[in-house]
Write an enzyme that holds these catalytic residues in place. Structure first.
Site, PDB file in Angstrom:
ATOM      1  N   SER A 194     -63.164  41.242  12.220  1.00  0.00           N
ATOM      2  CA  SER A 194     -63.443  42.620  12.653  1.00  0.00           C
ATOM      3  C   SER A 194     -62.419  43.602  12.073  1.00  0.00           C
ATOM      4  O   SER A 194     -62.748  44.761  11.811  1.00  0.00           O
ATOM      5  CB  SER A 194     -63.495  42.718  14.179  1.00  0.00           C
ATOM      6  OG  SER A 194     -62.218  42.589  14.746  1.00  0.00           O
ATOM      7  N   MET A 238     -54.960  32.803  10.151  1.00  0.00           N
ATOM      8  CA  MET A 238     -54.256  31.900  11.051  1.00  0.00           C
ATOM      9  C   MET A 238     -53.572  30.764  10.292  1.00  0.00           C
ATOM     10  O   MET A 238     -53.723  29.595  10.634  1.00  0.00           O
ATOM     11  CB  MET A 238     -55.225  31.365  12.113  1.00  0.00           C
ATOM     12  CG  MET A 238     -55.746  32.451  13.021  1.00  0.00           C
ATOM     13  SD  MET A 238     -54.388  33.419  13.722  1.00  0.00           S
ATOM     14  CE  MET A 238     -55.235  34.488  14.859  1.00  0.00           C
ATOM     15  N   ASN A 284     -49.517  42.580   8.087  1.00  0.00           N
ATOM     16  CA  ASN A 284     -50.204  41.755   9.084  1.00  0.00           C
ATOM     17  C   ASN A 284     -50.512  42.618  10.297  1.00  0.00           C
ATOM     18  O   ASN A 284     -49.773  43.565  10.583  1.00  0.00           O
ATOM     19  CB  ASN A 284     -49.307  40.588   9.505  1.00  0.00           C
ATOM     20  CG  ASN A 284     -49.963  39.694  10.544  1.00  0.00           C
ATOM     21  OD1 ASN A 284     -51.150  39.379  10.446  1.00  0.00           O
ATOM     22  ND2 ASN A 284     -49.207  39.282  11.558  1.00  0.00           N
ATOM     23  N   HIS A 312     -51.063  42.274  14.454  1.00  0.00           N
ATOM     24  CA  HIS A 312     -50.799  41.326  15.532  1.00  0.00           C
ATOM     25  C   HIS A 312     -51.102  42.011  16.868  1.00  0.00           C
ATOM     26  O   HIS A 312     -50.705  43.160  17.074  1.00  0.00           O
ATOM     27  CB  HIS A 312     -49.332  40.880  15.467  1.00  0.00           C
ATOM     28  CG  HIS A 312     -48.981  39.877  16.513  1.00  0.00           C
ATOM     29  ND1 HIS A 312     -49.377  38.556  16.440  1.00  0.00           N
ATOM     30  CD2 HIS A 312     -48.306  40.003  17.680  1.00  0.00           C
ATOM     31  CE1 HIS A 312     -48.951  37.914  17.509  1.00  0.00           C
ATOM     32  NE2 HIS A 312     -48.298  38.768  18.279  1.00  0.00           N
ATOM     33  N   GLN A 339     -57.823  49.461  19.237  1.00  0.00           N
ATOM     34  CA  GLN A 339     -56.671  50.142  18.608  1.00  0.00           C
ATOM     35  C   GLN A 339     -56.334  49.505  17.265  1.00  0.00           C
ATOM     36  O   GLN A 339     -55.933  50.192  16.331  1.00  0.00           O
ATOM     37  CB  GLN A 339     -55.455  50.091  19.540  1.00  0.00           C
ATOM     38  CG  GLN A 339     -55.659  50.828  20.846  1.00  0.00           C
ATOM     39  CD  GLN A 339     -56.063  52.279  20.635  1.00  0.00           C
ATOM     40  OE1 GLN A 339     -55.460  52.986  19.830  1.00  0.00           O
ATOM     41  NE2 GLN A 339     -57.085  52.721  21.353  1.00  0.00           N
ATOM     42  N   ARG A 368     -48.193  23.589   2.094  1.00  0.00           N
ATOM     43  CA  ARG A 368     -48.369  25.033   2.352  1.00  0.00           C
ATOM     44  C   ARG A 368     -48.000  25.850   1.120  1.00  0.00           C
ATOM     45  O   ARG A 368     -48.673  26.811   0.755  1.00  0.00           O
ATOM     46  CB  ARG A 368     -47.544  25.457   3.563  1.00  0.00           C
ATOM     47  CG  ARG A 368     -48.138  24.909   4.877  1.00  0.00           C
ATOM     48  CD  ARG A 368     -47.216  25.111   6.062  1.00  0.00           C
ATOM     49  NE  ARG A 368     -46.673  26.451   6.116  1.00  0.00           N
ATOM     50  CZ  ARG A 368     -45.422  26.763   6.444  1.00  0.00           C
ATOM     51  NH1 ARG A 368     -44.569  25.837   6.781  1.00  0.00           N
ATOM     52  NH2 ARG A 368     -45.021  28.005   6.461  1.00  0.00           N
TER      53      ARG A 368
HETATM   54  C1  GAR Z   1     -56.914  40.107  15.863  1.00  0.00           C
HETATM   55  O1  GAR Z   1     -56.773  40.427  17.214  1.00  0.00           O
HETATM   56  C2  GAR Z   1     -55.564  40.033  15.196  1.00  0.00           C
HETATM   57  O2  GAR Z   1     -54.649  40.972  15.697  1.00  0.00           O
HETATM   58  C3  GAR Z   1     -55.140  38.636  15.556  1.00  0.00           C
HETATM   59  O3  GAR Z   1     -56.297  37.859  15.407  1.00  0.00           O
HETATM   60  C4  GAR Z   1     -57.423  38.681  15.667  1.00  0.00           C
HETATM   61  C5  GAR Z   1     -58.351  38.579  14.486  1.00  0.00           C
HETATM   62  O4  GAR Z   1     -59.533  39.266  14.731  1.00  0.00           O
HETATM   63  N1  GAR Z   1     -54.085  38.171  14.710  1.00  0.00           N
HETATM   64  C6  GAR Z   1     -53.088  37.398  15.131  1.00  0.00           C
HETATM   65  O5  GAR Z   1     -52.994  36.986  16.257  1.00  0.00           O
HETATM   66  C7  GAR Z   1     -52.055  37.080  14.057  1.00  0.00           C
HETATM   67  N2  GAR Z   1     -50.851  36.641  14.645  1.00  0.00           N
HETATM   68  P1  GAR Z   1     -60.496  39.645  13.562  1.00  0.00           P
HETATM   69  O6  GAR Z   1     -60.746  38.355  12.768  1.00  0.00           O
HETATM   70  O7  GAR Z   1     -61.750  40.109  14.241  1.00  0.00           O
HETATM   71  O8  GAR Z   1     -59.855  40.707  12.729  1.00  0.00           O
END
Ligand code: GAR
Length: 224
Positions: free
Chosen positions: A20, A101, A118, A120, A184, A76
């Protein structure tokens, strides 16, 4: 001093899941509020909906399989070397981690110092890592939020670019709080990309300063 460009900033997005945030950046580019071009969307998950979103918008969605590297002591790093090859082939200037991830190694971090962001879902430095909305509720926080930061080798540790706060309500579950935060995220991530595209982010140590922009009518950048 920001450098005026006439070509679109070349962006790659790394995503593992729903996508998203990728969608928010795509929408902002298509709406002309972010002057950038997504030249690659890369995932470590074959079935990531993010790849499907990319393809729906005519963007290259590339699955890079981590399996061939599994079991190697440098698995990695070897994986990131493969990503780096793709990013260099595409002349990528800015990398966005958007629900990616997988911990990035020094191979990518060093190639994109202050050029990899990034997002978060917490107000860093509170709650790095996983399940952070649940942790914020359990801690009793009254305010939660999200952070866009530059990526360094420490997980969720790099210099903070933008943050947005939301209230934590008494009846919040991790899901309801996550949804409020996500709204947000979709605002601040595209904004951070546009600030970068305008050359307005100046990093000094841990601090990121946002330099004043030109009034809109003087902007000469052409959208992608
Ligand atoms: C989001 O909430 C992002 O902030 C989080 O994963 C979700 C991904 O949603 N990221 C983390 O936790 C990274 N540490 P999305 O695939 O719909 O963008």
């Amino acid at each position: 001093m920001s450098i005026k460009r006439t070509d679109a900033l070349r962006v790659a997005v790394l995503a593992s899941g729903r996508g998203s945030n990728l969608q928010a950046v795509i929408d902002a580019i298509e709406a002309g509020t972010v002057q950038a071009k997504i030249v690659a969307v890369i995932s470590n998950k074959k079935e990531a909906p993010a790849l499907e979103r990319a393809r729906r918008h005519g963007l290259s969605g590339l699955f890079v399989d981590p399996k061939p590297y599994a079991g190697r002591p440098d698995s990695r790093e070897a994986y990131d070397r493969e990503l780096l090859t793709v990013l260099r082939q595409q002349d990528v200037e800015l990398v966005l981690l958007a629900g990616y991830m997988k911990i990035v190694t020094g191979i990518l971090v060093e190639a994109f110092v202050n050029r990899m962001m990034n997002i978060h879902p917490s107000l860093l430095p509170s709650f790095p890592g996983l399940d952070v909305q649940k942790k914020a509720i359990e801690w009793g926080c009254k305010v939660a939020g999200c952070t866009v930061h530059f990526v360094t080798e420490g997980v969720d540790e790099g210099p903070i670019i933008l943050q947005a706060a939301v209230p934590v309500l008494d009846d919040d579950t991790p899901d309801t709080l996550a949804a409020r935060i996500l709204e947000q995220e979709h605002k601040i991530y595209p904004r951070a990309v546009q600030l970068f595209a305008e050359g307005r982010l100046r990093v000094e140590g841990r601090r990121v300063f946002i330099e004043a922009g030109k009034p809109e009518r003087e902007s000469t950048r052409s959208p992608s």
